[in-house]
Design an enzyme around this catalytic site. Sequence first.
Site, PDB file in Angstrom:
ATOM      1  N   LYS A 178      -3.029  -2.742  -1.450  1.00 39.75           N
ATOM      2  CA  LYS A 178      -1.915  -2.277  -2.153  1.00 39.75           C
ATOM      3  C   LYS A 178      -0.811  -2.475  -2.738  1.00 39.75           C
ATOM      4  CE  LYS A 178      -3.247   1.504  -0.123  1.00 39.75           C
ATOM      5  NZ  LYS A 178      -4.308   1.544   1.013  1.00 39.75           N
TER       6      LYS A 178
HETATM    7  N1  GLU Z   1      -5.431   4.074   5.654  1.00 42.59           N
HETATM    8  C1  GLU Z   1      -6.437   2.430   5.156  1.00 42.59           C
HETATM    9  C2  GLU Z   1      -6.035   1.747   4.556  1.00 42.59           C
HETATM   10  O1  GLU Z   1      -4.670   2.422   3.351  1.00 42.59           O
HETATM   11  C3  GLU Z   1      -6.938   3.074   5.316  1.00 42.59           C
HETATM   12  C4  GLU Z   1      -7.173   3.753   6.759  1.00 42.59           C
HETATM   13  C5  GLU Z   1      -9.724   4.192   6.714  1.00 42.59           C
HETATM   14  O2  GLU Z   1      -9.788   4.230   6.381  1.00 42.59           O
HETATM   15  O3  GLU Z   1      -9.059   4.321   7.983  1.00 42.59           O
HETATM   16  O4  GLU Z   1      -5.899   0.499   4.256  1.00 42.59           O
END
Ligand code: GLU
Length: 310
Positions: free
Chosen positions: A232
Amino acid sequence: MSPTPAPYRGRFAPSPTGDLHFGSLLAAFGSWLLARQAGGRWLVRVEDLDPPREVAGAARRQLETLSAFGLHADEEVVWQSRRGALYQTALSRLLELDRAFHCHCSRTDLAVAAGVHRACVARPPRPDPAVRLRVPDSSIVAFDDLIVGHYRQDVARSVGDFVLRRADGYWAYQLAVVVDDADQGITDVVRGADLLDSTPRQILLQKALGLPVPRYAHLPLVLGPDGRKLSKSDASQPVDGDRPLAGLRAAWLRLGQDPAVLADCEHLPDLLARSVAAFVPTAIPAQTADARELSFASVTMAGLGAGNGD
Ligand code: GLU
């Protein structure tokens, strides 16, 4: 009589470290499709636990982009930054059970062991110790992923005692995700295959805390033209909320689905309804060893060319 299975509850849990890219759209759409097809609920959780890595305004833009794609959460969005009390309760319990411990080791101390913590090195205590989960020798965790199949990891050897609360005081992802998935009653965790090797740690934590273990499904990754995973924070490839049909068609294709199903859809609600009706979960390809097969460029171009514009 076997107990009635819990009703399906899935989720999408982005970290606000940048705008949503194609890989996040794939995780959002894939988890949404599986939840919708199971007649279940789909939740959104903002994983804003790491202020130093957060990009101002990214969380709001991510939620707006999901809306532009017609992916609406069934319950109020949950923000991890507001849930410290829950994480503290879980941490205190692990400390009481002697499953967690304060650790004064530095990154440099662990460098000789490639970052794997097995025992604290003798050093003067620091004012800001991290807290780690004690991982006994031979902690082998295995599970059956709905897409990837059987997966097994020796957590003690591969990652060692892992951090639950960081030395800088922030909560670690592994603890927060386990507490939240349980608190939100998540039955099915569907996310990118980059998190496959975190799952054994999460299962160890669920067992230590006496929490249920959800089902797991890890979607194939989308890699950049150079063969590296898109992140991201790689702001070069945000998805275009103004062209949701094109983005969803590209994601549909990457999920191994038949492009003809969506080819003549001109309206978002129609495309989403058709995709739920025609979705074949068993067609989702498992992450393959050959990174270059999953090239962002080839997937996106094919998706964009598969039907009408937006
Ligand atoms: N917050 C994590 C991410 O954006 C994903 C966490 C999850 O899906 O367990 O990569």
